[in-house]
Design an enzyme around this catalytic site. Sequence first.
Site, mmCIF file in Angstrom:
data_model
loop_
_atom_site.group_PDB
_atom_site.id
_atom_site.type_symbol
_atom_site.label_atom_id
_atom_site.label_comp_id
_atom_site.label_asym_id
_atom_site.label_seq_id
_atom_site.Cartn_x
_atom_site.Cartn_y
_atom_site.Cartn_z
ATOM 1 N N CYS A 186 49.875 42.847 -38.959
ATOM 2 C CA CYS A 186 49.673 44.413 -40.379
ATOM 3 C C CYS A 186 50.405 44.666 -41.039
ATOM 4 O O CYS A 186 50.062 45.037 -42.610
ATOM 5 C CB CYS A 186 48.994 45.338 -39.322
ATOM 6 S SG CYS A 186 47.979 45.495 -38.306
ATOM 7 N N ASP B 11 49.874 49.527 -32.644
ATOM 8 C CA ASP B 11 48.495 49.574 -31.915
ATOM 9 C C ASP B 11 48.249 48.838 -31.146
ATOM 10 O O ASP B 11 47.718 48.599 -30.038
ATOM 11 C CB ASP B 11 47.546 49.937 -32.715
ATOM 12 C CG ASP B 11 47.212 51.485 -33.550
ATOM 13 O OD1 ASP B 11 48.942 51.996 -33.837
ATOM 14 O OD2 ASP B 11 46.227 51.919 -33.825
ATOM 15 N N CYS C 115 49.303 48.979 -41.088
ATOM 16 C CA CYS C 115 48.213 48.911 -39.624
ATOM 17 C C CYS C 115 47.763 50.684 -39.399
ATOM 18 O O CYS C 115 48.022 51.434 -40.316
ATOM 19 C CB CYS C 115 49.605 49.322 -38.794
ATOM 20 S SG CYS C 115 48.478 48.838 -36.945
ATOM 21 N N LYS D 102 47.592 53.767 -38.871
ATOM 22 C CA LYS D 102 48.039 54.839 -38.974
ATOM 23 C C LYS D 102 48.867 55.391 -40.240
ATOM 24 O O LYS D 102 48.758 56.569 -41.082
ATOM 25 C CB LYS D 102 49.181 55.921 -37.999
ATOM 26 C CG LYS D 102 48.417 55.878 -37.002
ATOM 27 C CD LYS D 102 46.404 56.073 -36.709
ATOM 28 C CE LYS D 102 45.909 55.795 -35.495
ATOM 29 N NZ LYS D 102 46.323 54.438 -34.740
ATOM 30 N N SER E 132 40.026 52.420 -30.431
ATOM 31 C CA SER E 132 39.789 51.829 -31.243
ATOM 32 C C SER E 132 39.082 51.467 -32.014
ATOM 33 O O SER E 132 37.754 52.009 -31.484
ATOM 34 C CB SER E 132 41.006 50.290 -30.259
ATOM 35 O OG SER E 132 40.844 49.482 -31.351
#
Length: 563
Positions: free
Chosen positions: A51, A83, A124, A126, A474
Amino acid sequence: MKRLNERSRMVTEGVARAPNRSMYYAIGYEEKDFVKPMVGVANGHSTITPCNSGLQKLADAAVSALEGAGAKAQMFGTPTVSDGIGMGTEGMKYSLVSREVIADSIETCVNGLWQDGVVVIGGCDKNMPGGMMALARTNVPGIYVYGGTIKPGHYKGKDLNIVSAFEAVGEFTSGRLSEEDLKGVEQHACPGSGSCGGMYTANTMSSAFEALGMSLPYSSTMANEDAEKVASTHDSAVVLVEAIKKNLRPRDIITKKSIENAVSVIMAVGGSTNAVLHFLAITSAAEIDWTIDDFERIRKRVPVIVDMKPSGTYLATDLHQAGGIPQVMKILLDDGLLHGDCMTITGKTVAEVLKDVPSVPRADQKVIRTLDNPLYKQGHLAILKGNISPEGCVTKITGLKNPSITGPARVFDSEDDAMAAIMAQKIKDGDIVVIRYEGPKGGPGMREMLAPTSALVGQGLGESVGLITDGRFSGGTWGMVVGHVAPEAYVGGTIALIHEGDSVTIDAHKLLIQLNVDDAEIAKRRAAWKQPKPRYTRGLLAKYAKLASTASKGAVTDLNLND
């Protein structure tokens, strides 16, 4: 005329700032640079995860463009948690917490160094809300650059993505997939750099940020490995310098109306449940009056018109080729489902940005539908309430043949215990799995339940088993699943009072989540309940558990500081 270095001159002007300037000379500054706007480049590059592994070239492009546009770039790093790597382990407890850490780290550099603007680059999940929370908090001119999506993997003639690998685990344990094919899926699911390819959390948030007006048109669905992503990053940096000149700030763009636009697009594209939690956090940072009930208000009027994985067919690269988010927005705008007068980072309104976008999607694509032929007539992210979750919880109702279930509770006090039972094939048709003490405070950190939900899907139980949790899901999750249950178990929410075998109802049509036990029995159980000891007493997770708000208010750490 406004000075473009209005903030940074606090550390560069005057006799008293000679030591400050000495530090800048040491890193290559010249005297002429001190009149330029100093612009941060919050670089999420990392070799931890695909990511973020392709972000350095974007950060370099931003620096080059800023310098070429007359600014002075100041690159700094922001952390990331993968994640996909942390999923199903104790490490996943740090994922949501990293959202706060990212917001705090960007705020720290922007305000600590008096930067005049900031380009935030993330990949990614967050990275996305963390960066936008920082932009809303600091309110210095800023723009969000999404690192871009990953391209699909391929194995035995099938397109793959990371969720393919998670679901393959369940298929293997139930005897539906060979060990050779499990290995084949594992090795081919992620072919290069970029964020997970469906309308999972990262792509949901990038799409929403484009609709919000904080990212450039078409940028949210580009692939990281394509040259246009670098070009778009260059353009983003140039646009930001113009925003600094105009004194166009995030809170001029992030308004209640633009949040409604963003959430409308989230509904239209079939986005992740995490968007609910993250936009509660973003609106909190921007000090906008927004509640969990606003999502339900918008859901009822905006249909799902984009056929995207996890519950649909296509990936972000397909959406990009079909016209991207501008095409989706134009369809919504023409039907009065967007506010066309909202300002964007380009200096143009939404209506002006979309002026030349066709009103009807191309006939040679199947990703984007028209409003008279939606996948679903209403949005997919439903807010359920009932005695299990009076504050509200979130479910995704797309892709389900029957969006209601009543069955016996199978109760687990952690994700790990639930996963063990699923892998041992102890969960049967009609069961409702309850995973608790995984909330903001109890987990702490609201782990995502992709491993157990994917295992259930892989075992063929995705349509016939319900799952309720005070944790999260998710963006790759689908099925009869309900998350963000609030109040959470750790503070004595009703989810803590469910016993093994209790009858539980999930009814998405009625927006109901109910423990079918009489009030007197629930009151008796509540009186006997005792709060468990915290799982952590030192370090970051302990701090987060102490500060985190309820999920219905975004699970943020700066909400109740004056209480």
